[in-house]
Design a protein around this motif. Structure first.
Motif, PDB file in Angstrom:
ATOM      1  N   HIS A 157      -1.932  -9.368   3.518  1.00 15.60           N
ATOM      2  CA  HIS A 157      -1.544  -8.156   4.251  1.00 15.60           C
ATOM      3  C   HIS A 157      -1.736  -8.408   5.741  1.00 15.60           C
ATOM      4  O   HIS A 157      -2.852  -8.589   6.202  1.00 15.60           O
ATOM      5  CB  HIS A 157      -2.430  -6.995   3.796  1.00 15.60           C
TER       6      HIS A 157
ATOM      7  N   ASP B 249      -0.836   3.318  -7.593  1.00 12.89           N
ATOM      8  CA  ASP B 249      -0.186   2.340  -8.478  1.00 12.89           C
ATOM      9  C   ASP B 249      -0.308   2.715  -9.951  1.00 12.89           C
ATOM     10  O   ASP B 249       0.153   1.974 -10.820  1.00 12.89           O
ATOM     11  CB  ASP B 249      -0.772   0.945  -8.252  1.00 12.89           C
TER      12      ASP B 249
ATOM     13  N   ASP C 165      -1.461   2.131   2.553  1.00 11.19           N
ATOM     14  CA  ASP C 165      -0.408   1.271   2.010  1.00 11.19           C
ATOM     15  C   ASP C 165      -0.788   0.700   0.654  1.00 11.19           C
ATOM     16  O   ASP C 165      -0.129  -0.214   0.162  1.00 11.19           O
ATOM     17  CB  ASP C 165      -0.093   0.132   2.985  1.00 11.19           C
TER      18      ASP C 165
ATOM     19  N   GLY D 151      -0.981  -0.396  -2.978  1.00 10.73           N
ATOM     20  CA  GLY D 151       0.048  -0.503  -4.000  1.00 10.73           C
ATOM     21  C   GLY D 151       1.325  -1.138  -3.520  1.00 10.73           C
ATOM     22  O   GLY D 151       2.157  -1.538  -4.326  1.00 10.73           O
ATOM     23  N   GLU D 152       1.502  -1.274  -2.196  1.00  7.56           N
ATOM     24  CA  GLU D 152       2.732  -1.857  -1.658  1.00  7.56           C
ATOM     25  C   GLU D 152       2.556  -3.361  -1.446  1.00  7.56           C
ATOM     26  O   GLU D 152       3.157  -4.166  -2.143  1.00  7.56           O
ATOM     27  CB  GLU D 152       3.107  -1.164  -0.346  1.00  7.56           C
ATOM     28  N   GLN D 153       1.721  -3.712  -0.483  1.00  8.99           N
ATOM     29  CA  GLN D 153       1.456  -5.118  -0.227  1.00  8.99           C
ATOM     30  C   GLN D 153       0.062  -5.523  -0.671  1.00  8.99           C
ATOM     31  O   GLN D 153      -0.273  -6.703  -0.657  1.00  8.99           O
ATOM     32  CB  GLN D 153       1.612  -5.418   1.264  1.00  8.99           C
TER      33      GLN D 153
ATOM     34  N   ARG E 140      -3.538  -4.179  -3.278  1.00 10.40           N
ATOM     35  CA  ARG E 140      -4.236  -3.201  -4.125  1.00 10.40           C
ATOM     36  C   ARG E 140      -5.728  -3.475  -3.933  1.00 10.40           C
ATOM     37  O   ARG E 140      -6.368  -4.126  -4.760  1.00 10.40           O
ATOM     38  CB  ARG E 140      -3.821  -3.350  -5.588  1.00 10.40           C
TER      39      ARG E 140
ATOM     40  N   ASN F 266      -0.287  -5.820 -12.690  1.00  5.67           N
ATOM     41  CA  ASN F 266       0.745  -6.190 -11.721  1.00  5.67           C
ATOM     42  C   ASN F 266       0.405  -7.590 -11.209  1.00  5.67           C
ATOM     43  O   ASN F 266      -0.276  -7.745 -10.195  1.00  5.67           O
ATOM     44  CB  ASN F 266       0.814  -5.190 -10.561  1.00  5.67           C
TER      45      ASN F 266
END
Length: 334
Positions: A117, A142, A159, A161-163, A165, A180
């Motif tokens: 990130h 998520d 942010d 769950g996007e880039q 966790r 995931n």
């Protein structure tokens, strides 16, 4: 702004390769940087994982990190970074940028996909959730779910769950993580990191020690360069100044705080007293040595402390005294 405690990226890579090749002062510099902030801990953990996956450490010796900086810098998303007009030395970049550049350099060499990130944490809002006097259930963006024990605290950035966790835990929490593989799930306590893809597990960081108990799936439990790979019914324990320990889980009631069920199957009274103490946040003492040999079997669902004490006293034919949360068991005088 230059960081208060910058780190040399080539030194960081050498530490990953073999920390024993560094002087004690150099090792201490890297380890202090790792512990300086949660972001540094997360960054180092991700770099370590990339390094292990690469499994070609010798190739880094051919890399000139300083000379390759402009190429690496160009790969960092430009949402908030200025465009450099000259080759910038590493020490003028923020610590997170330094760590990210090393990760991206490794990726450019080995073609390994990472979830690093690269936005500044200062640009993102942080959500902090606290369980005060009862259990709190948190549904993460998520789809993962976290159960916080009383007084525990969980925080994550907007942010999530996007880039990434990544969450930070203080106290005790039970995690049910949605799988995931592309974006691993990280739980940071002050000294340790738990890394998973999809699993369920309990983390207790209520004191200086950290205890991770796995219910399903697989967990990587790390402190600096030490890592335990835990599978169902295994426990990992970190204690300051000691080697990390791994064992089988023999504690039937480790989740009693979440399930509100106490189960004893021919358990020694000493274990019963310990479980009651933890569940009710009380102090339970055995006044006579002979009491330790007694064994107790029962199941309590949504129990009160008074109900548990009365049944133990009746079944084992012993007595107890209670002053608030101070309980003492003793043998009845003939």
């Amino acid at each position: 702004m230059a960081p208060d405690n910058p780190v040399d990226p080539t030194l960081l890579v050498r530490y990953l390769e073999d920390k024993n090749q560094l002087s004690p002062d150099e090792q201490n510099q890297i380890e202090q940087w790792i512990q300086q902030t949660p972001q540094n801990q997360e960054g180092f953990e991700k770099l370590r994982i990339i390094w292990e996956q690469a499994n070609q450490a010798s190739i880094i010796k051919k890399v000139d990190a300083q000379a390759d900086w402009p190429k690496v810098w160009a790969k960092i998303p430009s949402k908030s970074k200025p465009t450099p007009t000259r080759q910038l030395p590493f020490y003028q970049q923020r610590v997170w940028q330094i760590a990210a550049s090393v990760a991206l350099l490794l990726i450019s060499i080995w073609g390994i996909r990472t979830v690093w990130h690269t936005e500044s944490p200062a640009e993102l809002a942080t959500y902090t959730l606290v369980a005060q006097d009862s259990i709190r259930v948190i549904n993460l963006p998520d789809g993962s779910q976290v159960f916080l024990n009383e007084t525990a605290q969980l925080s994550y950035q907007e942010d999530f769950g996007e880039q990434n966790r990544t969450v930070h835990l203080t106290g005790e929490g039970y995690f049910e993580v949605v799988s995931n593989p592309a974006v691993p799930f990280f739980v940071h306590t002050t000294p340790t990191t738990v890394r998973v893809v999809g699993t369920s597990f309990n983390v207790n960081s209520a004191d200086e020690a950290v205890k991770v108990t796995v219910n399903s799936g697989k967990v990587a439990f790390s402190h600096q360069r030490d890592t335990l790979l835990l599978t169902p019914n295994e426990v990992g324990i970190y204690q300051p100044g000691k080697a990390m320990q791994e064992s089988m889980n023999n504690d039937e009631n480790y989740l009693s705080w979440k399930t509100d069920v106490l189960r004893f199957d021919d358990a020694p009274l000493s274990q019963v007293a310990e479980d009651i103490s933890r569940h009710f946040q009380a102090s339970v003492q055995l006044e006579d040595e002979a009491l330790e040999q007694l064994r107790f079997t029962s199941v309590f669902q949504q129990p009160s402390l008074a109900t548990v004490l009365e049944e133990i006293s009746m079944v084992l034919d012993i007595q107890y005294t209670q002053e608030r949360n101070q309980i003492k068991f003793f043998i009845t005088n003939p």
